[in-house]
Design an enzyme around this catalytic site. Structure first.
Site, PDB file in Angstrom:
ATOM      1  N   GLY A 109      -4.768   1.170   1.963  1.00 16.87           N
ATOM      2  CA  GLY A 109      -5.006   0.647   0.630  1.00 16.87           C
ATOM      3  C   GLY A 109      -4.055  -0.504   0.338  1.00 16.87           C
ATOM      4  CB  CYS A 110      -4.297  -3.407  -1.940  1.00 12.54           C
ATOM      5  SG  CYS A 110      -4.957  -2.626  -3.433  1.00 12.54           S
ATOM      6  CE1 TYR A 111      -1.583  -1.846  -7.408  1.00  8.24           C
ATOM      7  CE2 TYR A 111      -3.463  -0.379  -7.154  1.00  8.24           C
ATOM      8  CZ  TYR A 111      -2.797  -1.359  -7.864  1.00  8.24           C
ATOM      9  OH  TYR A 111      -3.346  -1.847  -9.035  1.00  8.24           O
ATOM     10  CB  THR A 131      -0.483  -2.569   2.381  1.00  8.84           C
ATOM     11  OG1 THR A 131      -1.699  -2.044   2.921  1.00  8.84           O
ATOM     12  CG2 THR A 131       0.082  -3.598   3.350  1.00  8.84           C
TER      13      THR A 131
END
Length: 310
Positions: free
Chosen positions: A115-117, A119
């Protein structure tokens, strides 16, 4: 020539992946027309015809797609949903997470895209846990703001079309108010934490970009670590690769602000160690594109690693 099928290519992440792959001459991109995207027979045929299937779908639809490939061990899968990110039978697709991870991705049949967060959070936390800097039981807090494209087509429309009944007028808002966000288990497990972090996500009125912050009390770290020694741990961890940059302390000292959109359109990530020299606190900050290293860029990076096998 490797055959690649993006299941969900008409969504936000899928479109970004397709854009990145459009000029590639080493790939055969299999595609389903938008009008046929709900045709299960065509979808199943394309899934089973691919060398690598990249799933850009909600969790349940991803599980359905994986089910369509049951018994077909020739097709390799990159899943961008939350469905398999903490499943130990899937390789976690953050190649810079540790020295062995790129090889695990290269050799895996099943890869879960981070996921972006997470990462940003894992990129900051895991090296410190692996090096013994963050002690067991440390109460980790993660505060983050993302561009609104992270919410997919619905949120994009809500932010960009003021005439919608469900239009969002706020320039910045916090959500996940119950503190039970679906990314928390991912941060805990792959961040090597022994307790769940306190995660507070937010969205800003900008399309792409992200800032993730992890503030720390130096007095509660192990072995008297300082801002300088924490920075050295991160530099050593990310040495020898080109995707994650640890910004120098001298450069960080002269910053007046950090822009969430700095890496919009790029597939890299920057890490900062901020604070007053000799002070009691530091703030670890990650900057990335929520659709770049935080989604589509990472998927392409993982695909390339898998294609390099052998």
């Amino acid at each position: 020539m490797a055959k690649i099928f993006i299941d969900g290519e008409h969504g936000t992440t899928g479109l970004q992946i397709r854009t990145r792959l459009a000029a590639r001459r080493d790939l055969d991109l299999l595609s389903i027309p938008e009008a046929e995207r709900r045709n299960p027979a065509m979808r199943e045929d394309l899934l089973n015809s691919a060398d690598i299937a990249i799933l850009c779908l909600p969790d349940d639809a991803s599980r359905e797609a994986v089910g369509m490939l049951a018994g077909n061990n020739k097709v390799r899968i990159i899943d961008t949903s939350t469905a398999y990110r903490v499943d130990p039978s899937w390789a976690y697709g953050f190649a810079e997470m540790d020295k062995a991870q790129k090889a695990k991705i290269r050799d895996a049949r099943l890869v879960s895209n981070p996921g972006c967060y997470p990462t940003g959070a894992i990129g900051l936390i895991r090296p410190l846990r692996a090096a013994g800097v963050l002690p067991d039981g440390y109460p980790v807090s993660v505060n983050a703001v993302s561009g609104y494209t992270g919410g997919g087509k619905q949120m994009i429309a809500q932010m960009e079309d003021p005439d919608r009944e469900d239009a969002i007028s706020a320039n910045h808002f916090v959500y996940g108010l119950t503190l039970k966000h679906k990314h928390v288990p991912e941060m805990e497990i792959h961040g090597l934490l022994d307790r769940a972090p306190l995660f507070s996500p937010a969205v800003g009125r900008f399309p792409q970009g992200m800032i993730v912050q992890v503030p720390l009390f130096l007095q509660d770290l192990k072995n008297g670590f300082t801002r300088e020694s924490v920075h050295k741990v991160l530099v050593a961890h990310y040495a020898g690769q080109k995707v994650v940059e640890v910004v120098g302390l001298e450069e960080s000292k002269n910053l007046a602000r950090i822009d969430a959109e700095e890496l919009a359109g790029q597939d890299t990530m920057k890490l900062f160690v901020l604070g007053t020299p000799g002070g009691d606190h530091i703030n670890l900050v990650a900057v990335l594109d929520n659709l770049g290293k935080g989604a589509s860029g990472a998927a392409v990076q993982n695909m390339d690693a898998m294609l390099s096998a052998g």
